[in-house]
Write a protein that holds these residues in place. Structure first.
Motif, PDB file in Angstrom:
ATOM      1  N   ARG A  17       0.846  -1.196   0.000  1.00 15.12           N
ATOM      2  CA  ARG A  17       0.000   0.000   0.000  1.00 15.12           C
ATOM      3  C   ARG A  17       0.883   1.248   0.000  1.00 15.12           C
ATOM      4  N   LEU A  18       0.555   2.181  -0.893  1.00 14.74           N
ATOM      5  CA  LEU A  18       1.231   3.468  -0.957  1.00 14.74           C
ATOM      6  C   LEU A  18       0.831   4.281   0.271  1.00 14.74           C
ATOM      7  N   LEU A  19       1.807   4.740   1.032  1.00 12.80           N
ATOM      8  CA  LEU A  19       1.542   5.521   2.237  1.00 12.80           C
ATOM      9  C   LEU A  19       1.677   7.015   1.985  1.00 12.80           C
ATOM     10  N   SER A  20       2.689   7.392   1.205  1.00 20.71           N
ATOM     11  CA  SER A  20       2.879   8.802   0.869  1.00 20.71           C
ATOM     12  C   SER A  20       3.593   8.887  -0.470  1.00 20.71           C
ATOM     13  N   PHE A  21       3.326   9.980  -1.179  1.00 21.67           N
ATOM     14  CA  PHE A  21       3.930  10.199  -2.491  1.00 21.67           C
ATOM     15  C   PHE A  21       4.274  11.678  -2.597  1.00 21.67           C
ATOM     16  N   ASP A  22       5.521  11.986  -2.941  1.00 16.85           N
ATOM     17  CA  ASP A  22       5.985  13.369  -3.045  1.00 16.85           C
ATOM     18  C   ASP A  22       6.675  13.548  -4.396  1.00 16.85           C
ATOM     19  N   GLU A  23       5.919  14.004  -5.372  1.00 16.51           N
ATOM     20  CA  GLU A  23       6.457  14.191  -6.722  1.00 16.51           C
ATOM     21  C   GLU A  23       7.606  15.200  -6.712  1.00 16.51           C
ATOM     22  N   GLU A  24       7.404  16.326  -6.050  1.00 19.02           N
ATOM     23  CA  GLU A  24       8.432  17.369  -6.021  1.00 19.02           C
ATOM     24  C   GLU A  24       9.686  16.880  -5.293  1.00 19.02           C
ATOM     25  N   GLY A  25       9.512  16.153  -4.204  1.00 23.93           N
ATOM     26  CA  GLY A  25      10.638  15.619  -3.443  1.00 23.93           C
ATOM     27  C   GLY A  25      11.172  14.307  -3.979  1.00 23.93           C
ATOM     28  N   ARG A  26      10.549  13.796  -5.044  1.00 28.93           N
ATOM     29  CA  ARG A  26      10.953  12.557  -5.706  1.00 28.93           C
ATOM     30  C   ARG A  26      11.097  11.397  -4.704  1.00 28.93           C
ATOM     31  N   SER A  27      10.002  11.119  -3.983  1.00 33.77           N
ATOM     32  CA  SER A  27      10.030   9.992  -3.063  1.00 33.77           C
ATOM     33  C   SER A  27       8.625   9.432  -2.860  1.00 33.77           C
ATOM     34  N   TYR A  28       8.571   8.177  -2.474  1.00 39.64           N
ATOM     35  CA  TYR A  28       7.318   7.603  -2.000  1.00 39.64           C
ATOM     36  C   TYR A  28       7.622   6.564  -0.930  1.00 39.64           C
TER      37      TYR A  28
END
Length: 138
Positions: free
Chosen positions: A59-70
């Motif tokens: 399960r995806l918990l967090s996604f940060d496109e700008e910070g390039r992390s998930y």
């Protein structure tokens, strides 16, 4: 709780590396251990198949496109751990990208050292495969 991590430097921009690995459904594009991924629950759950056909559900918990992390959690998998949480991150490091993969988990039926070795190996092998995607063809 035990921790494992690995990182690698890749001769490409962080944006270019993130473009390949940043999708929650992108593991089959760069990780040979995972030949298949299927999204459900609006893209927040992925069901992966390993080469033996065993399912790994995350399960995806967090996604940060700008910070390039998930970050993601394992819901079920053939691994000897519980409470698994992991983060995959791409950082700009001068003229290359630094990719970091880390996880926390509670070993179940194995020692902390065995579980750490297992996941450190998965991370290291995966990051080596990722780096090979950016190596010049010889």
């Amino acid at each position: 709780m035990a921790n494992a991590s690995a990182h690698i430097e890749i001769p490409a921009s962080a944006d270019k590396v993130w473009q390949l690995i940043g999708g929650f459904d992108a593991l089959p594009d760069w990780l040979p251990y995972i030949p298949q991924s299927e999204l459900s629950e609006g893209g927040r759950v992925r069901t992966l198949a390993n080469p033996n056909g065993e399912a790994i559900v995350e399960r995806l918990l967090s996604f940060d496109e700008e910070g390039r992390s998930y970050s993601y959690a394992i819901l079920s998998a053939p691994f000897p751990v519980t409470g698994y949480r992991s983060t995959l991150r791409v950082l700009e490091a001068g003229n290359h990208a630094r990719v970091e993969w880390s996880g926390q988990f509670t070993p179940a039926g194995v020692s902390d050292d065995e579980a750490v070795r297992l996941f450190r190996g998965i991370y290291q092998d995966g990051l080596k495969a990722l780096a090979a995607s950016f190596s010049p063809v010889k």
